[in-house]
Design a protein around this motif. Structure first.
Motif, short mmCIF file in Angstrom:
data_model
loop_
_atom_site.label_atom_id
_atom_site.label_comp_id
_atom_site.label_asym_id
_atom_site.label_seq_id
_atom_site.Cartn_x
_atom_site.Cartn_y
_atom_site.Cartn_z
N THR A 1 127.87 -25.52 60.39
CA THR A 1 129.19 -26.01 60.77
C THR A 1 130.29 -25.11 60.26
N ARG A 2 130.15 -24.64 59.02
CA ARG A 2 131.17 -23.77 58.44
C ARG A 2 130.95 -22.29 58.76
N LEU A 3 129.87 -21.96 59.43
CA LEU A 3 129.56 -20.57 59.75
C LEU A 3 130.69 -19.87 60.49
N PRO A 4 131.27 -20.46 61.55
CA PRO A 4 132.37 -19.76 62.25
C PRO A 4 133.56 -19.49 61.34
N GLU A 5 133.80 -20.35 60.35
CA GLU A 5 134.92 -20.14 59.44
C GLU A 5 134.67 -18.92 58.56
N VAL A 6 133.46 -18.78 58.07
CA VAL A 6 133.11 -17.61 57.25
C VAL A 6 133.18 -16.35 58.09
N GLN A 7 132.71 -16.44 59.32
CA GLN A 7 132.77 -15.29 60.22
C GLN A 7 134.22 -14.91 60.54
N ALA A 8 135.08 -15.91 60.67
CA ALA A 8 136.49 -15.64 60.93
C ALA A 8 137.12 -14.90 59.77
N TYR A 9 136.75 -15.27 58.55
CA TYR A 9 137.27 -14.57 57.37
C TYR A 9 136.80 -13.13 57.37
N GLN A 10 135.52 -12.93 57.68
CA GLN A 10 134.98 -11.58 57.72
C GLN A 10 135.72 -10.72 58.75
N LYS A 11 136.02 -11.30 59.90
CA LYS A 11 136.71 -10.57 60.95
C LYS A 11 138.13 -10.20 60.54
N SER A 12 138.80 -11.12 59.84
CA SER A 12 140.18 -10.87 59.44
C SER A 12 140.29 -10.07 58.14
N HIS A 13 139.17 -9.88 57.46
CA HIS A 13 139.15 -9.09 56.23
C HIS A 13 138.03 -8.06 56.33
#
Length: 462
Positions: free
Chosen positions: A68-80
Motif C-alpha cells: 500500500t505504501r510502495l507508491p509513496e516510497v517510489q514517489a520519494y525516490q523519483k523526487s529525490h
C-alpha cells in the motif's frame, strides 16, 4: 520478499474471517494498524546517548514497505534522485505477522542485513523494536528524538499518537496514520426517522432502545468484529490493557469504566439494536448494511465500511464527535488502526533514512492524498482539505475527525501481544452463545492476563 515490481496486495489489520470481509478488506489495503496503540507513560530518559554506527552519506538505504505504501516510497525516490534506495516489499506485519521481528532477530545474530527504514502496520512492532533483542545488542529502532528528528516536528503529531513509539523516555518511530473513533450516522435515515444525533453515551443507549421499538431491524452498532472492543471499551477508558510499568500490565475489567460500557451494550444487544454479528462478517453487508443507522467506529469506516462494503449512496453518511458520559467534561475515544515508520539504529546513512521517514509521515505532498487520516497534524489538515476525502459525506467530517484525533485515550496500552486475540477467542464466541458481555468480563480478563504472562509481563488486576 519481492522487488518493487510486485503487484499491490490487500492486507487487513485483523484476520479476515469471512467472504464479505475479504471484499471490504480489499478496500482496506489502505488501513495500517494494529490493535493497541499506547504504551505506558515513558520513564525518565536513558542517561546513555545514542551512538550511531559509522556513517556514510552516500550509502544506499534499504527500505521495507508494504504494497500500500510502495507508491509513496517510489514517489520519494523519483523526487529525490540523488538518494540511493533499495526498495523491498513485504507483508508489513499485517494479520499479526511476525516476519519483521523474526528477520531482525536473525540479522542480530548474523550482524548484518537490517533494513534502514521499515513500515509496520502493527504498533506492537514498536514494543520489541525499542528494546534489545538480546543482551549487549542495541534496539533495532533508532531513538529519533536524539538528534535525528527535531522536537518541533515530533510535537506536531496528534496528541498521544507517538505514545506507541515511546520507551524509556525516547521516541523510536513516527506514526504514519491514526484511526480515531468517531460516531458515524446515516443522516438521511436520522432525518427521516426524526432522531437527534446523540452526544452522550446515555443518549446513545436511549436512542438505541427507541430504534429497537420504532424501527426494529435497524442498528446503532455492532460488537461482533475483532476490533469492536477498541471502539467501545477503549472509548470507555476501560483498563483492559494498562501498562503501569514497561513490564507490568494492569487488566481490571471489574472497573466501573468497563462495566458501565458492558451494561450499556448488553441492553442494546438484548434489544437487537446492537448486533453481535460483525460488520465485516459474511452476509452482513447484503442483509443489514442498509440498516446501519449509527456505528461507533474508526475514521476509516466512512470510506471503507459505508462506501466500499455497504455501498451506501454518497451524501448520506456523516460523522459526529466522540461521545461523553453524563457529567464528564471531556471525551475519550479509541483508535482502530494506524501504522508506523522506523529507522534502523544500524543504518550507515541515518540522514537519508530519517529524511525519508519524516517525508513519508509529515509531507503535505505525500499525506494529502494518503488513504487514511495522517497522524501529523499539519498533514492531516492537508488531507482534510483534499476534496476526495470529504465529497462522499453528507457534511464536512473535519471537525469530528480533528477533535477525535486529540481525544484518543492513552491508557489503552501498546503491548507485545494483540488486544484482538482474547476478544476474538473468548468474548465473541460467548456472545454468539447468548451470554452477556458483562458475564464474560472475568473470562476476558483471565485470557488477557494469560497472554501477558506468556509474554513475560507481570500482571495486576487491581
Amino acid at each position: 520478499m519481492r522487488t518493487t515490481t510486485s503487484p499491490r496486495a490487500a492486507f487487513r489489520r485483523t484476520p479476515a474471517r469471512t467472504a464479505v470481509a475479504v471484499l471490504a478488506v480489499s478496500a482496506l489495503t489502505t488501513l495500517a494498524g494494529c490493535a493497541s496503540a499506547s504504551p505506558a507513560a515513558p520513564t525518565a530518559a536513558s542517561s546513555s546517548a545514542f551512538k550511531p554506527v559509522t556513517q556514510n552519506p552516500n550509502a544506499t538505504i534499504t527500505v521495507w514497505t508494504d504494497s500500500t505504501r510502495l507508491p509513496e516510497v517510489q514517489a520519494y525516490q523519483k523526487s529525490h534522485p540523488g538518494v540511493k534506495m533499495n526498495i523491498v516489499t513485504y507483508d508489513g506485519s499485517a494479520d499479526g505477522s511476525t516476519y519483521l521481528q523474526t528477520k531482525v532477530q536473525l540479522f542480530d545474530r548474523t550482524g548484518s542485513g537490517w533494513p534502514d527504514v521499515v513500515f509496520s502496520s502493527s504498533t506492537t512492532d514498536a514494543t520489541w523494536a525499542s528494546e534489545p533483542t538480546k543482551p549487549g545488542a542495541i534496539p533495532f529502532a533508532a531513538p529519533l528524538d536524539q538528534g535525528l528528528v527535531p522536537q518541533s516536528t515530533l510535537d506536531n503529531f496528534a496528541k498521544g499518537s507517538l505514545t506507541a513509539c515511546q520507551y524509556n523516555g525516547h521516541t523510536y518511530c513516527l506514526r504514519n496514520d491514526i484511526a480515531q473513533v468517531v460516531l458515524w450516522y446515516n443522516k438521511t435515515l436520522m432525518d427521516q426517522f426524526g432522531y437527534t444525533v446523540p452526544t452522550t453515551w446515555e443518549q446513545y443507549e436511549a436512542l438505541g432502545q427507541k430504534v429497537a421499538k420504532q424501527h426494529p431491524g435497524y442498528l446503532v452498532g455492532s460488537v461482533g468484529d475483532t476490533n469492536s472492543q477498541e471502539s467501545y471499551f477503549w472509548s470507555a477508558q476501560c483498563p483492559a490493557f494498562d501498562l503501569v510499568q514497561p513490564d507490568t500490565l494492569r487488566t481490571d475489567l471489574s472497573s466501573p469504566d468497563c462495566t458501565r460500557m458492558s451494561n450499556l451494550l448488553d441492553t442494546l444487544i438484548s434489544d437487537k439494536s446492537v448486533s453481535t454479528q460483525g460488520f465485516f462478517s459474511q452476509g452482513f453487508a447484503k442483509d443489514s448494511g442498509s440498516k446501519v443507522l449509527m456505528a461507533n467506529g474508526p475514521s476509516w469506516y466512512g470510506q471503507y465500511l459505508f462506501n466500499s462494503a455497504f455501498k451506501t449512496p454518497a451524501g448520506q453518511i456523516a460523522a459526529a464527535a466522540p461521545l461523553t458520559w453524563d457529567g464528564d467534561t471531556t471525551a475519550a475515544t479509541g483508535n482502530v488502526g494506524g501504522g508506523l515508520w522506523m529507522v534502523s539504529s544500524h543504518s550507515t546513512n541515518l540522514k537519508a533514512a530519517t529524511a525519508l521517514a519524516t517525508w513519508l509521515t509529515t509531507s503535505d505532498a505525500n499525506q494529502a492524498s494518503a488513504p487514511t487520516y495522517p497522524a501529523y497534524v499539519p498533514a492531516a489538515d492537508a488531507w482534510l482539505a483534499n476534496p476526495a476525502n470529504k465529497q462522499y459525506f453528507a457534511s464536512d467530517v473535519s471537525s469530528a475527525f480533528k477533535q477525535a484525533a486529540n481525544e484518543v485515550w492513552t491508557g489503552w496500552s501498546n503491548t507485545k501481544f494483540s488486544d484482538a486475540t482474547a476478544w476474538s477467542s473468548v468474548v465473541l464466541p460467548a456472545l454468539t452463545a447468548g451470554k452477556t458481555l458483562t458475564s464474560t468480563l472475568p473470562a476476558w480478563q483471565a485470557a488477557i492476563a494469560d497472554e501477558a504472562k506468556a509474554e513475560g509481563y507481570k500482571v495486576t488486576t487491581q
